[in-house]
Design an enzyme around this catalytic site. Structure first.
Site, short mmCIF file in Angstrom:
data_model
loop_
_atom_site.label_atom_id
_atom_site.label_comp_id
_atom_site.label_asym_id
_atom_site.label_seq_id
_atom_site.Cartn_x
_atom_site.Cartn_y
_atom_site.Cartn_z
CG LEU A 131 -1.98 -1.05 1.35
CD1 LEU A 131 -2.63 -1.00 2.73
CD2 LEU A 131 -3.02 -0.87 0.26
CG ASP A 132 0.45 4.36 -2.85
OD1 ASP A 132 1.30 3.60 -3.33
OD2 ASP A 132 -0.42 4.92 -3.53
#
Length: 188
Positions: free
Chosen positions: A144-145
């Site tokens: 995930l960012d």
């Protein structure tokens, strides 16, 4: 070597005989070496790939029997150190762990973020992680960012890593996202 399954001549050095007439060089290198097309194009652009002894562009079309030499440089090593960073484990068994990654935490070490990552935190728990993604991405199946929070599946065994990666590629694992926005938005 003309068989992509054979051992390299030396670590990271390969020789292939073109087997498809008209195939793009970057696609052939990606297929032969098991890398992405972007990674293959980077190898070509940096002079790590030659065709019959000369440099060619990624879009160059192969001819049958052309000899393609590929050298894959050894990436610079960097130790990934375990760190005592609290993380919330949602599920865990002997094959995998599901963690709730908070917003603001980088998932894996990379330039600019060698410490304080989720991988550092997982290693700090003293558990083994799958080696599939290399030391910087130990056990990671997806990411995930940095500013995104959410659940991440992390493989503890190589078997789990292969199985989960294949399931993600086949899209048999469903990912769901929820986005929240507040304030005055200029457009819909």
């Amino acid at each position: 070597m003309s068989d992509p399954g054979a051992a390299p001549l030396s670590p990271g050095a390969y020789v292939f005989a073109a087997d498809l007439d008209g195939e793009r060089l970057d696609l052939a290198v990606a297929r032969w070496t098991g890398r992405s097309r972007t990674q293959a194009a980077t190898l070509i652009a940096t002079g790590q790939v030659t065709v019959d002894g000369r440099a060619e562009k990624a879009s160059w079309r192969l001819t049958p029997g052309a000899q393609v030499d590929v050298t894959i440089p050894v990436p610079p090593g960097r130790d990934v150190l375990p760190e005592t960073i609290p993380i919330r484990v949602v599920f865990e068994d002997e094959e995998l762990v599901v963690v709730d990654k908070p917003a603001g935490m980088v998932v894996h070490p990379a330039p600019g973020n060698w410490t304080g990552t989720l991988v550092n935190a997982l290693l700090g728990r003293g558990q083994g992680l799958a080696a599939g993604g290399g030391p910087e991405r130990a056990g990671l199946v997806h990411r995930l960012d940095k500013e995104t929070s959410g659940l991440l599946i992390v493989a503890k065994t190589d078997r789990a890593h292969r199985t989960l990666s294949a399931a993600l590629a086949a899209r048999t694992i469903t990912r769901r996202y929820a986005a929240l926005a507040w304030g005055h938005l200029d457009t819909d």
